[in-house]
Enzyme design. Structure first.
Site, PDB file in Angstrom:
ATOM      1  N   LYS A   9     -15.370  10.481  -5.665  1.00  0.00           N
ATOM      2  CA  LYS A   9     -16.234   9.936  -6.711  1.00  0.00           C
ATOM      3  C   LYS A   9     -17.665  10.488  -6.563  1.00  0.00           C
ATOM      4  O   LYS A   9     -17.997  11.092  -5.525  1.00  0.00           O
ATOM      5  CB  LYS A   9     -16.214   8.408  -6.603  1.00  0.00           C
ATOM      6  CG  LYS A   9     -14.832   7.794  -6.940  1.00  0.00           C
ATOM      7  CD  LYS A   9     -14.819   6.287  -6.704  1.00  0.00           C
ATOM      8  CE  LYS A   9     -13.544   5.632  -7.203  1.00  0.00           C
ATOM      9  NZ  LYS A   9     -13.516   4.168  -6.907  1.00  0.00           N
ATOM     10  N   ARG A 114      -3.537   6.066   0.750  1.00  0.00           N
ATOM     11  CA  ARG A 114      -4.170   4.742   0.663  1.00  0.00           C
ATOM     12  C   ARG A 114      -4.621   4.279   2.048  1.00  0.00           C
ATOM     13  O   ARG A 114      -5.680   3.693   2.205  1.00  0.00           O
ATOM     14  CB  ARG A 114      -3.205   3.698   0.076  1.00  0.00           C
ATOM     15  CG  ARG A 114      -2.821   3.914  -1.362  1.00  0.00           C
ATOM     16  CD  ARG A 114      -3.903   3.638  -2.358  1.00  0.00           C
ATOM     17  NE  ARG A 114      -4.235   2.246  -2.530  1.00  0.00           N
ATOM     18  CZ  ARG A 114      -4.967   1.781  -3.544  1.00  0.00           C
ATOM     19  NH1 ARG A 114      -5.429   2.617  -4.470  1.00  0.00           N
ATOM     20  NH2 ARG A 114      -5.273   0.510  -3.629  1.00  0.00           N
ATOM     21  N   THR A 120     -10.114  -1.419  -1.004  1.00  0.00           N
ATOM     22  CA  THR A 120     -11.107  -1.229  -2.071  1.00  0.00           C
ATOM     23  C   THR A 120     -12.554  -1.511  -1.640  1.00  0.00           C
ATOM     24  O   THR A 120     -13.459  -0.735  -1.937  1.00  0.00           O
ATOM     25  CB  THR A 120     -10.752  -2.148  -3.267  1.00  0.00           C
ATOM     26  OG1 THR A 120      -9.402  -1.881  -3.646  1.00  0.00           O
ATOM     27  CG2 THR A 120     -11.682  -1.928  -4.435  1.00  0.00           C
ATOM     28  N   ARG A 131     -13.385   4.665   3.458  1.00  0.00           N
ATOM     29  CA  ARG A 131     -14.232   3.608   2.884  1.00  0.00           C
ATOM     30  C   ARG A 131     -14.872   2.747   3.978  1.00  0.00           C
ATOM     31  O   ARG A 131     -15.985   2.254   3.814  1.00  0.00           O
ATOM     32  CB  ARG A 131     -13.401   2.764   1.929  1.00  0.00           C
ATOM     33  CG  ARG A 131     -13.066   3.510   0.634  1.00  0.00           C
ATOM     34  CD  ARG A 131     -11.980   2.812  -0.132  1.00  0.00           C
ATOM     35  NE  ARG A 131     -11.805   3.324  -1.484  1.00  0.00           N
ATOM     36  CZ  ARG A 131     -10.861   2.899  -2.316  1.00  0.00           C
ATOM     37  NH1 ARG A 131     -10.007   1.974  -1.924  1.00  0.00           N
ATOM     38  NH2 ARG A 131     -10.765   3.412  -3.527  1.00  0.00           N
ATOM     39  N   ASN A 151     -17.280   3.240  -3.598  1.00  0.00           N
ATOM     40  CA  ASN A 151     -16.400   3.350  -2.425  1.00  0.00           C
ATOM     41  C   ASN A 151     -15.877   4.770  -2.202  1.00  0.00           C
ATOM     42  O   ASN A 151     -14.803   4.966  -1.635  1.00  0.00           O
ATOM     43  CB  ASN A 151     -15.275   2.314  -2.486  1.00  0.00           C
ATOM     44  CG  ASN A 151     -14.481   2.388  -3.783  1.00  0.00           C
ATOM     45  OD1 ASN A 151     -14.688   3.307  -4.577  1.00  0.00           O
ATOM     46  ND2 ASN A 151     -13.585   1.445  -3.996  1.00  0.00           N
ATOM     47  N   HIS A 154     -11.203   7.674  -5.079  1.00  0.00           N
ATOM     48  CA  HIS A 154     -10.105   7.004  -5.769  1.00  0.00           C
ATOM     49  C   HIS A 154      -8.806   7.508  -5.161  1.00  0.00           C
ATOM     50  O   HIS A 154      -8.701   8.687  -4.816  1.00  0.00           O
ATOM     51  CB  HIS A 154     -10.102   7.332  -7.263  1.00  0.00           C
ATOM     52  CG  HIS A 154      -8.769   7.002  -7.893  1.00  0.00           C
ATOM     53  ND1 HIS A 154      -8.402   5.712  -8.204  1.00  0.00           N
ATOM     54  CD2 HIS A 154      -7.695   7.775  -8.182  1.00  0.00           C
ATOM     55  CE1 HIS A 154      -7.173   5.717  -8.683  1.00  0.00           C
ATOM     56  NE2 HIS A 154      -6.713   6.960  -8.685  1.00  0.00           N
TER      57      HIS A 154
HETATM   58  P1  GDP Z   1      -8.755   0.895  -5.692  1.00  0.00           P
HETATM   59  O1  GDP Z   1      -7.378   1.206  -6.172  1.00  0.00           O
HETATM   60  O2  GDP Z   1      -8.801   0.500  -4.255  1.00  0.00           O
HETATM   61  O3  GDP Z   1      -9.774   1.956  -6.028  1.00  0.00           O
HETATM   62  O4  GDP Z   1      -9.241  -0.405  -6.477  1.00  0.00           O
HETATM   63  P2  GDP Z   1      -8.961  -0.903  -7.968  1.00  0.00           P
HETATM   64  O5  GDP Z   1      -7.992  -0.042  -8.679  1.00  0.00           O
HETATM   65  O6  GDP Z   1      -8.627  -2.349  -7.861  1.00  0.00           O
HETATM   66  O7  GDP Z   1     -10.415  -0.801  -8.637  1.00  0.00           O
HETATM   67  C1  GDP Z   1     -10.908   0.439  -9.070  1.00  0.00           C
HETATM   68  C2  GDP Z   1     -12.361   0.600  -8.699  1.00  0.00           C
HETATM   69  O8  GDP Z   1     -13.164  -0.352  -9.377  1.00  0.00           O
HETATM   70  C3  GDP Z   1     -12.658   0.366  -7.227  1.00  0.00           C
HETATM   71  O9  GDP Z   1     -12.397   1.489  -6.442  1.00  0.00           O
HETATM   72  C4  GDP Z   1     -14.135   0.007  -7.290  1.00  0.00           C
HETATM   73  O10 GDP Z   1     -14.945   1.167  -7.418  1.00  0.00           O
HETATM   74  C5  GDP Z   1     -14.245  -0.785  -8.579  1.00  0.00           C
HETATM   75  N1  GDP Z   1     -14.078  -2.240  -8.411  1.00  0.00           N
HETATM   76  C6  GDP Z   1     -12.892  -2.870  -8.230  1.00  0.00           C
HETATM   77  N2  GDP Z   1     -13.050  -4.208  -8.178  1.00  0.00           N
HETATM   78  C7  GDP Z   1     -14.360  -4.451  -8.362  1.00  0.00           C
HETATM   79  C8  GDP Z   1     -15.149  -5.671  -8.439  1.00  0.00           C
HETATM   80  O11 GDP Z   1     -14.665  -6.784  -8.343  1.00  0.00           O
HETATM   81  N3  GDP Z   1     -16.477  -5.534  -8.624  1.00  0.00           N
HETATM   82  C9  GDP Z   1     -17.058  -4.339  -8.769  1.00  0.00           C
HETATM   83  N4  GDP Z   1     -18.389  -4.319  -8.940  1.00  0.00           N
HETATM   84  N5  GDP Z   1     -16.367  -3.169  -8.711  1.00  0.00           N
HETATM   85  C10 GDP Z   1     -15.026  -3.205  -8.503  1.00  0.00           C
HETATM   86 MG    MG Z   2      -6.587   1.450  -8.150  1.00  0.00          MG
END
Ligand code: GDP
Ligand code: MG
Length: 193
Positions: A9, A114, A120, A131, A151, A154
């Protein structure tokens, strides 16, 4: 053999962590089969995160649970509303500057990647993960500032998701098919007989 999408990212690029992040995947035994640097637009980000129609709700739920686990009050009780906010913020974040999408291939590639990335929220991601090692970022910090969690990377969440995401970010001809001689040590049944 599974393929999975990783995107470094804009914060990963700005922090000069491209090489460090790639090194971790290379050393894991996975094979790099596609890589480029590009500028993503909001349309691509929206498509990417809505490949799974349940993603919006899942993200909201995950965030609410994380707050509760720490004894904190989530900013919103409605997972869908929270998820929609996150999607809006992701559009700003991911389009801020260039990103580095890549495809890694190998046995259980989705799960391996992962594991290398960590969970996350960087604050609760384990040390030794990308991360967990490079940023103190948290849900609280990001939500307090009304921005997406920064973070660094992706990573696709499942093999199914990975297939669709790879199609979205890469053309077929950009994905290499080649043999790595190293792979015989990892995979060949006959290697040590
Ligand atoms: P990942 O698969 O671990 O990347 O997580 P997700 O698919 O659940 O979310 C996608 C991205 O959205 C994450 O990598 C974060 O950058 C962002 N994100 C997810 N959940 C939150 C949240 O509750 N608050 C905020 N501010 N950002 C979030
Ligand atoms: Mg995701």
């Amino acid at each position: 053999m599974e393929k999975t999408l990783v995107v470094i990212k804009p914060d990963g690029v700005q922090r000069n962590l491209i090489g460090e992040i790639i090194r971790r995947f290379e050393q894991s035994g996975l094979k790099l089969v596609a890589l480029k640097m590009m500028q993503a637009d909001e349309n691509l980000v929206e498509k990417h995160y809505t490949i799974d129609p349940e993603w919006v709700e899942k993200v909201g739920k995950k965030s609410i649970e994380s707050y509760k686990k720490k004894g904190l009050t989530p900013p919103n009780d409605d997972p869908i509303a929270l998820g929609k906010d996150v999607l809006g913020r992701l559009k700003k974040y991911i389009t801020f500057g260039p990103v580095v999408p890549m495809v890694w291939q190998g046995s259980q590639a989705v799960e391996m990647v992962r594991k290398i990335c960590g969970s996350t929220e960087p604050l609760s991601a384990l040390l030794g993960t990308i991360r967990g090692d490079y940023t103190p970022e948290s849900y609280q910090l990001a939500d307090g500032d009304e921005r997406a969690i920064r973070n660094l990377v992706h990573a696709s969440g499942s093999a199914e998701e990975a297939e669709k995401e790879i199609e979205l970010w890469f053309e077929k001809k950009e994905i290499m098919e080649y043999r790595l001689f190293r792979d015989s040590i990892i995979y060949d049944k006959e290697w040590d007989v």
